[in-house]
Design a protein around this motif. Structure first.
Motif, short mmCIF file in Angstrom:
data_model
loop_
_atom_site.label_atom_id
_atom_site.label_comp_id
_atom_site.label_asym_id
_atom_site.label_seq_id
_atom_site.Cartn_x
_atom_site.Cartn_y
_atom_site.Cartn_z
N ILE A 19 0.82 -0.98 0.06
CA ILE A 19 -0.04 -0.03 -0.07
C ILE A 19 0.80 1.18 -0.13
O ILE A 19 0.86 2.11 -0.86
CB ILE A 19 -0.94 0.04 1.25
N LEU A 20 1.95 1.25 0.81
CA LEU A 20 2.74 2.49 0.91
C LEU A 20 3.38 2.65 -0.42
O LEU A 20 3.69 3.68 -1.06
CB LEU A 20 3.86 2.21 1.92
N ILE A 26 2.01 7.05 -6.90
CA ILE A 26 0.84 7.85 -7.34
C ILE A 26 1.17 9.40 -6.98
O ILE A 26 1.07 10.36 -7.80
CB ILE A 26 -0.60 7.50 -6.65
N VAL A 27 1.90 9.50 -5.86
CA VAL A 27 2.15 10.74 -5.40
C VAL A 27 3.19 11.42 -5.98
O VAL A 27 3.31 12.34 -6.43
CB VAL A 27 2.28 10.85 -3.82
N PHE A 28 4.39 10.40 -6.04
CA PHE A 28 5.51 10.82 -6.89
C PHE A 28 5.95 10.09 -8.02
O PHE A 28 6.65 9.05 -7.95
CB PHE A 28 6.80 10.59 -5.62
N PRO A 29 5.20 10.23 -9.04
CA PRO A 29 5.39 9.36 -10.32
C PRO A 29 6.72 9.46 -10.94
O PRO A 29 7.46 10.49 -10.66
CB PRO A 29 4.25 9.79 -11.36
N PRO A 30 7.31 8.52 -11.54
CA PRO A 30 8.62 8.65 -12.07
C PRO A 30 8.58 9.63 -13.27
O PRO A 30 7.92 9.62 -13.85
CB PRO A 30 8.88 7.07 -12.59
N ILE A 31 9.78 10.38 -13.25
CA ILE A 31 9.93 11.23 -14.34
C ILE A 31 11.01 10.55 -15.32
O ILE A 31 12.22 10.17 -15.01
CB ILE A 31 10.52 12.44 -13.60
N SER A 32 10.64 10.69 -16.59
CA SER A 32 11.42 10.10 -17.61
C SER A 32 11.78 10.94 -18.32
O SER A 32 11.13 11.96 -19.23
CB SER A 32 10.46 9.04 -18.46
#
Length: 167
Positions: A19-20, A26-32
């Motif tokens: 869950i964490l 969701i809160v910190f999506p990966p930056i590509s």
């Protein structure tokens, strides 16, 4: 009744970690920061038009200067409703030569649109003053306003129609 969280069991610990992890994604999506251009766009975008649409300038027209824009010889098609000039070239099959509304091309179509009539008697001769539309019933005025709304959402407003001696 008290709600307790027992993270001592392996299943609860695994669920809490999952869950964490999901919330973190969701809160910190990966930056590509991809440096590679996708291969399908190397030849350009296929949805781009072949040429830019011609620029349309807002102009003031009179019944005489509006007349040439009747779509003959594949030219632009303009018509006016209640002083607003619309470029209806995109609707050539309706407003061009031979179209259902073809008699309105290059003319003031206010009375015809208000009365839902395609008769040539609805057209004011181009050498006479603009039709003041004073004898229209309220339902006919509403009908004309409906056409203006329809045209405003579908075609480009390219000018205004004024009396022959106004320019």
């Amino acid at each position: 009744m008290t709600l307790s969280l027992d993270i001592g069991t392996p299943v609860n610990t695994a669920l809490l970690i999952y869950i964490l992890y999901s919330v973190q994604k969701i809160v910190f999506p990966p930056i590509s920061n991809s440096k590679v251009v996708p291969h399908e766009f190397k030849q350009g975008y296929t949805w781009m038009p072949k040429a830019h649409a011609p620029t349309v300038l807002f102009q003031t027209y009179t019944p005489k200067t509006l007349t040439p824009f009747d779509g003959t010889d594949g030219g632009r098609i303009l018509l006016a409703i209640n002083g607003i000039v619309f470029d209806v070239t995109a609707g050539r099959s309706f407003y061009g030569p031979g179209g259902m509304y073809g008699n309105f091309a290059g003319r003031d179509a206010s009375r015809g649109m208000a009365k839902q009539s395609f008769d040539t008697e609805m057209l004011t001769p181009i050498d006479q003053p603009l039709d003041k539309l004073e004898d229209l019933r309220p339902d006919e005025i509403e009908n004309m306003k409906g056409w203006i709304d329809h045209f405003s959402n579908k075609y480009v407003i390219c000018g205004s129609l004024v009396e022959n001696d106004a320019i």
